[in-house]
Each structure stands twice: as C-alpha cells, then as structure tokens.
Design an enzyme around this catalytic site. Structure first.
Site, PDB file in Angstrom:
ATOM      1  N   THR A   1       1.005  -1.245   0.166  1.00 53.04           N
ATOM      2  CA  THR A   1      -0.220  -0.033  -0.152  1.00 53.04           C
ATOM      3  C   THR A   1       1.000   1.323   0.009  1.00 53.04           C
ATOM      4  OG1 THR A   1      -1.857   1.136   1.043  1.00 53.04           O
ATOM      5  CG2 THR A   1      -0.383  -0.296   2.575  1.00 53.04           C
TER       6      THR A   1
ATOM      7  N   SER B   1      -2.584   3.191  10.351  1.00 54.10           N
ATOM      8  CA  SER B   1      -3.389   2.298  11.044  1.00 54.10           C
ATOM      9  C   SER B   1      -2.926   1.065  11.419  1.00 54.10           C
ATOM     10  CB  SER B   1      -4.497   2.078   9.991  1.00 54.10           C
ATOM     11  OG  SER B   1      -4.366   1.121   9.097  1.00 54.10           O
TER      12      SER B   1
ATOM     13  N   TYR C   1      -3.731  -1.539  10.199  1.00 57.84           N
ATOM     14  CA  TYR C   1      -3.770  -2.354   8.800  1.00 57.84           C
ATOM     15  C   TYR C   1      -2.446  -2.138   7.895  1.00 57.84           C
ATOM     16  CZ  TYR C   1      -3.822  -2.233   3.759  1.00 57.84           C
ATOM     17  OH  TYR C   1      -3.570  -2.341   2.520  1.00 57.84           O
ATOM     18  N   HIS C   2      -2.209  -0.469   7.924  1.00 60.21           N
ATOM     19  CA  HIS C   2      -1.138  -0.042   7.241  1.00 60.21           C
ATOM     20  C   HIS C   2       0.302  -0.596   7.669  1.00 60.21           C
ATOM     21  CE1 HIS C   2      -4.111   2.730   5.580  1.00 60.21           C
ATOM     22  NE2 HIS C   2      -3.631   2.623   4.537  1.00 60.21           N
TER      23      HIS C   2
ATOM     24  N   LYS D   1       1.318  -3.970   6.873  1.00 57.10           N
ATOM     25  CA  LYS D   1       1.737  -4.016   5.405  1.00 57.10           C
ATOM     26  C   LYS D   1       3.430  -3.327   5.505  1.00 57.10           C
ATOM     27  CE  LYS D   1      -1.631  -5.095   2.744  1.00 57.10           C
ATOM     28  NZ  LYS D   1      -1.820  -5.662   1.440  1.00 57.10           N
TER      29      LYS D   1
HETATM   30  N1  USQ Z   1     -12.604   9.516   3.926  1.00 58.91           N
HETATM   31  C1  USQ Z   1     -13.666  10.275   3.877  1.00 58.91           C
HETATM   32  N2  USQ Z   1     -14.834  10.107   3.956  1.00 58.91           N
HETATM   33  C2  USQ Z   1     -15.138   8.636   3.953  1.00 58.91           C
HETATM   34  C3  USQ Z   1     -14.114   7.645   3.728  1.00 58.91           C
HETATM   35  C4  USQ Z   1     -12.852   8.116   3.911  1.00 58.91           C
HETATM   36  O1  USQ Z   1     -13.225  11.614   3.785  1.00 58.91           O
HETATM   37  O2  USQ Z   1     -16.341   8.437   3.497  1.00 58.91           O
HETATM   38  C5  USQ Z   1     -11.081   9.784   3.940  1.00 58.91           C
HETATM   39  C6  USQ Z   1     -10.181   9.247   5.011  1.00 58.91           C
HETATM   40  O3  USQ Z   1     -10.315   9.930   6.204  1.00 58.91           O
HETATM   41  C7  USQ Z   1      -8.895   9.187   4.471  1.00 58.91           C
HETATM   42  C8  USQ Z   1      -8.940   8.942   2.861  1.00 58.91           C
HETATM   43  O4  USQ Z   1     -10.449   9.298   2.657  1.00 58.91           O
HETATM   44  O5  USQ Z   1      -8.366  10.303   4.631  1.00 58.91           O
HETATM   45  C9  USQ Z   1      -8.973   7.638   2.417  1.00 58.91           C
HETATM   46  O6  USQ Z   1      -9.656   6.761   2.962  1.00 58.91           O
HETATM   47  P1  USQ Z   1     -10.175   5.370   2.442  1.00 58.91           P
HETATM   48  O7  USQ Z   1     -10.963   4.515   3.366  1.00 58.91           O
HETATM   49  O8  USQ Z   1     -10.479   5.458   0.822  1.00 58.91           O
HETATM   50  O9  USQ Z   1      -8.629   4.642   2.153  1.00 58.91           O
HETATM   51  P2  USQ Z   1      -7.666   3.812   3.325  1.00 58.91           P
HETATM   52  O10 USQ Z   1      -8.146   3.585   4.523  1.00 58.91           O
HETATM   53  O11 USQ Z   1      -6.489   4.427   3.275  1.00 58.91           O
HETATM   54  O12 USQ Z   1      -7.457   2.299   2.741  1.00 58.91           O
HETATM   55  C10 USQ Z   1      -7.600   1.980   1.183  1.00 58.91           C
HETATM   56  C11 USQ Z   1      -7.856   0.617   1.298  1.00 58.91           C
HETATM   57  C12 USQ Z   1      -6.472  -0.064   1.581  1.00 58.91           C
HETATM   58  C13 USQ Z   1      -5.377   0.685   0.702  1.00 58.91           C
HETATM   59  C14 USQ Z   1      -5.068   1.962   0.675  1.00 58.91           C
HETATM   60  C15 USQ Z   1      -4.293   2.597  -0.009  1.00 58.91           C
HETATM   61  O13 USQ Z   1      -8.808  -0.023   2.103  1.00 58.91           O
HETATM   62  O14 USQ Z   1      -6.505  -1.579   1.514  1.00 58.91           O
HETATM   63  O15 USQ Z   1      -4.101  -0.103   1.114  1.00 58.91           O
HETATM   64  O16 USQ Z   1      -6.776   2.632   0.625  1.00 58.91           O
HETATM   65  S1  USQ Z   1      -3.677   4.010   0.568  1.00 58.91           S
HETATM   66  O17 USQ Z   1      -4.795   4.875   0.995  1.00 58.91           O
HETATM   67  O18 USQ Z   1      -2.881   4.658  -0.614  1.00 58.91           O
HETATM   68  O19 USQ Z   1      -2.688   3.757   1.705  1.00 58.91           O
END
Ligand code: USQ
Length: 406
Positions: free
Chosen positions: A145, A187, A189-190, A193
């Site tokens: 990730t 997190s 989870y992160h 990884k």
């Molecule tokens: N967010 C909002 N509103 C929402 C959902 C999320 O503002 O309704 C914000 C979160 O607070 C965060 C961002 O959007 O700042 C990203 O959240 P996300 O749920 O889209 O992504 P994340 O939790 O980081 O995890 C997802 C995948 C994970 C992957 C990661 C890639 O579930 O498996 O590893 O994206 S990355 O984000 O580049 O680390």
C-alpha cells in the site's frame, strides 16, 4: 504460466484472476473466504450481488472455455497444507492479496487489531517460509500500500520504495546508503504492510526469493473488461464505513441521495488507481520479474493524486449531491500534499485511466441499479482511531444513532 492468486476471491484478487486467465495463464485461486465471513460479522453485503467462488469459476468457464481452479485454504492458519499445495503445484508466480485490507476494520476494537496483525503477518511469513522450504523459485508479487509511506508533506516526491541517504561516518567523512523509505503507517492495517516489507527484505537477501512489492493507492471503479462479460462475473463492491473506500463511497452516496461524507476539512490528499489499471499493473509487474539475489522490487501502483474535498466537489458537480463535513474518526493529518513517483509502470507501458474518462458515471450507474441492496445505516464510518474520537462519530449525517459492531 502457472499462477497462484492468494486472496483471489477479493475486490482486486477476483478481477486479477480473470485478467490473467483471459491471457491464457493457468490460474489457481487460493482463498479462505474470510472477506465473505467478515460481511456476515458486520451485517453488510457487497452492493453488487456476488455468487459463490465456485459458481463464479463455473460461469467463467462457460463464457470463455477457460478453467479457474479454486482451493479453499487459510494461508495464515494452515501452514502444512500451504506447503503441500506449493510442492504439488509448483507455481511460476504467486500473487499475494491474502490479507485483511481495511484500515477502519483494523481499528475497530482490540480484537480486530489482533486479528489483522495475526492474519496478515502469518499469511505473508507462511508463504515465504514455505517457498524456501519447498525450494520453489516463484516470483512473489505482493499487494502492498501507498500508506506505508505515511502522508506527511515533505516537499519531495515519494520514490519507489527506496531512498538514497548520506550518513556521517565516525571518521568525519560521509557514506552513501540506500534504505527502505521510512514507514509511517496510519492504522494497524497499514502497519502490517509496513512489517511485510521487512519480511520481504530479509527473505530476498537471505534466501534469494524473487519479490515484487506493489505499493498501491486507493482502488476505485468496479468493472474490468472481464467482469463486464457476464452478470455473474460481477466484482464485489463495498460501500459501508469499514470496507468502502473514499471515491467509490462518494459515488455510491451520490447515487442514493446520501450526503458525501467528507472527514474533517477533506484536506487529505491520497493516491488513486482505477481497478482496470490495477490488474494491468500486476500483469506488467509479472513481465518484469527480479532475478535471485536482486533487492525487492518496489513499484508505486497509482496513477493520480487528489484531495478528498476536491473529489467531493467534483462528484457534487457531476451529480448535484450535497457535501457534508463530518468529524474525522481517524487520527490523520487534516491537510497534506502528496507527490508520487510512478515512473516504473509508465516506462513498462501503463497508460493511466483518469477520473475524467467517464468511468465515474459507470460506478454511479451500478450503484443506482443495486440501490435497493444498500442499508443506509451502514454508510457512516464509525470505526474510531482512539476513544476520544469515538465520541464524536456516534450519529450519522441523518441524525440516527449509529449501530456499532464489536
Ligand atoms: N475518507 C473520507 N470519507 C469517507 C471515507 C474516507 O473523507 O467516507 C477519507 C479518510 O479519512 C482518508 C481517505 O479518505 O483520509 C482515504 O480513506 P479510504 O477509506 O478510501 O482508504 P484507506 O483507509 O487509506 O485504505 C484503502 C484500502 C487499503 C489500501 C489503501 C491505499 O482499503 O486496502 O491499502 O486504500 S492508501 O490509502 O494509498 O494507503
């Protein structure tokens, strides 16, 4: 080639299995179906109606004449069975998706933290140890990730995994070193990884395992060329507060007239990739395998970056949805910039799909088609990173008390 797709029943694993099978590879899906069990635990379901994995494989055979082989196996718990499977099948490539992948789920309770660490660490380590023991020279491609890097603004592009540093030596001189880019997981989870990276580094240097780690951004979209071929090949599509990711959630929310749930100011910048590009990147990485003795190859698997509030504004303009700024349940920087180097995939021939290309409408259409399957009470993200934050996210934007699962 003979390919094992570990976690091949999941959101990216399934379309990857189809994509590679379509190219004529012999594909084996290995999965413990944990994602389906977690749906049952949380009381939610994919927006799209998914058939059993066996039925999906049967349909793929009917549509294309190609066989997908499914094996029910828990990588984290069934080490001896995994070893026996590898010994019997001797795959050329092992693609490793088999980890719990949701940050909010990993932060729900201490039980979810323990599950995520136990499952993810054991899955990865069991695979590496079994490959050494069985003496199988497979190319391991792992789905990592972008989140291992953290999201602090440093005013420089994030390189593809490694950083050149200069250190002061004891005799007053300097020495150059190449190090893994410092991790800053946001997190549990992160964090898993980030720990995977160390396991890979060790097994590449100690045992000559050939490993590629793909640091993927947030995947959006739902269909790929192969999942479009039959209703029953449809991909899973998560909209709930734990497994739904931000862009897909906004598109679904827009489709059902739910306000777009921006956490905080929406100043968070994140990396994105469309699911079609995601499966293409895996194919490209397969064609560019490291040799024994090489360092772990790391690619940044993303095509563009966006600020969350800009995404919300874009979707609001497209669909006339309302935008709502909610208390952020996560402990993360309220505002950050993000510049990412993805030169390796571009040089291998990736032609990025961007947000501008009409695919957002496709997601909204899918969401409208299956809107009757959405439980609106499961849309809010209520998994809080700390106890203090939990108190601020108890009610959904429509004022209802939120149902918590623990
Ligand atoms: N967010 C909002 N509103 C929402 C959902 C999320 O503002 O309704 C914000 C979160 O607070 C965060 C961002 O959007 O700042 C990203 O959240 P996300 O749920 O889209 O992504 P994340 O939790 O980081 O995890 C997802 C995948 C994970 C992957 C990661 C890639 O579930 O498996 O590893 O994206 S990355 O984000 O580049 O680390």
């Amino acid at each position: 080639m003979k390919i094992a797709v570990l976690g091949g029943d999941g959101f990216v694993g399934w379309p990857t299995s189809l994509h590679l099978s379509d190219q004529g590879h012999e594909v084996h899906v290995i999965d413990n179906l944990s994602r389906r069990w977690i749906d049952a635990e949380l009381g939610v379901q994919s927006l799209t109606p998914m058939d059993s994995i066996q039925e999906r494989c049967r349909i793929w055979h009917d549509v294309t004449g190609r066989r997908l082989h499914f094996h029910l196996l828990d990588l984290a718990k069934e080490y001896e069975r995994l070893k026996a499977w590898l010994d019997e099948h001797k795959p050329d490539v092992v693609i490793h998706f088999a980890e719990q992948r949701a940050a909010p789920y990993s932060m729900k309770t201490d039980r979810h933290k323990v599950y995520t660490v136990t499952n993810n660490m054991n899955a990865t380590h069991n695979l590496l140890a079994a490959l050494v023991e069985t003496d199988i020279d497979a190319h391991v491609i792992h789905l990592g990730t972008m989140g291992v890097y953290g999201y602090s603004s440093v005013g420089a592009a994030i390189p593809e995994g490694y950083l050149d540093v200069t250190v002061e030596t004891l005799d007053g001189g300097t020495a150059k070193q190449e190090i893994l880019y410092p991790t800053k997981p946001g997190s549990v989870y992160h964090m898993t990884k980030s720990m995977d990276q160390i396991l890979f580094q060790f097994y590449a240097q100690n045992d000559g395992l050939r490993i590629t780690d793909l640091h993927q951004g947030i995947v959006w979209g739902t269909h790929t060329e192969q999942t479009r071929r039959h209703d029953q090949l449809i991909n899973r599509f998560d909209y709930d507060g734990d497994y739904g990711t931000v862009l897909n959630r906004f598109l679904i929310q827009a489709a059902i007239g739910y306000p777009l749930t921006v956490h905080g100011t929406g100043g968070q910048t994140r990396a994105f990739i469309h699911i079609q590009d995601s499966v293409r990147c895996i194919e490209l990485a397969m064609g560019d395998a490291p040799k024994a003795g090489d360092r772990v190859r790391i690619f940044n698997q993303m095509t563009e970056t966006h600020r969350i509030r800009d995404l919300a504004a874009l979707i609001a303009k497209l669909t006339e949805a309302e935008v709502l700024n909610l208390p952020n349940p996560r402990k993360e920087a309220a505002e950050n910039d993000l510049v990412v180097d993805n030169a390796q995939f571009l040089s291998l021939g990736l032609n990025p799909t961007t947000l501008a290309e009409g695919l957002m409408e496709e997601v909204v259409d899918v969401a409208r088609k299956f809107a009757h399957r959405i439980d609106r009470s499961r849309v809010p993200a209520v998994s809080a990173w700390t106890r203090d934050l939990a108190e601020t996210v108890e009610r959904d934007p429509e004022g209802r008390k939120i149902r918590l699962v623990s």
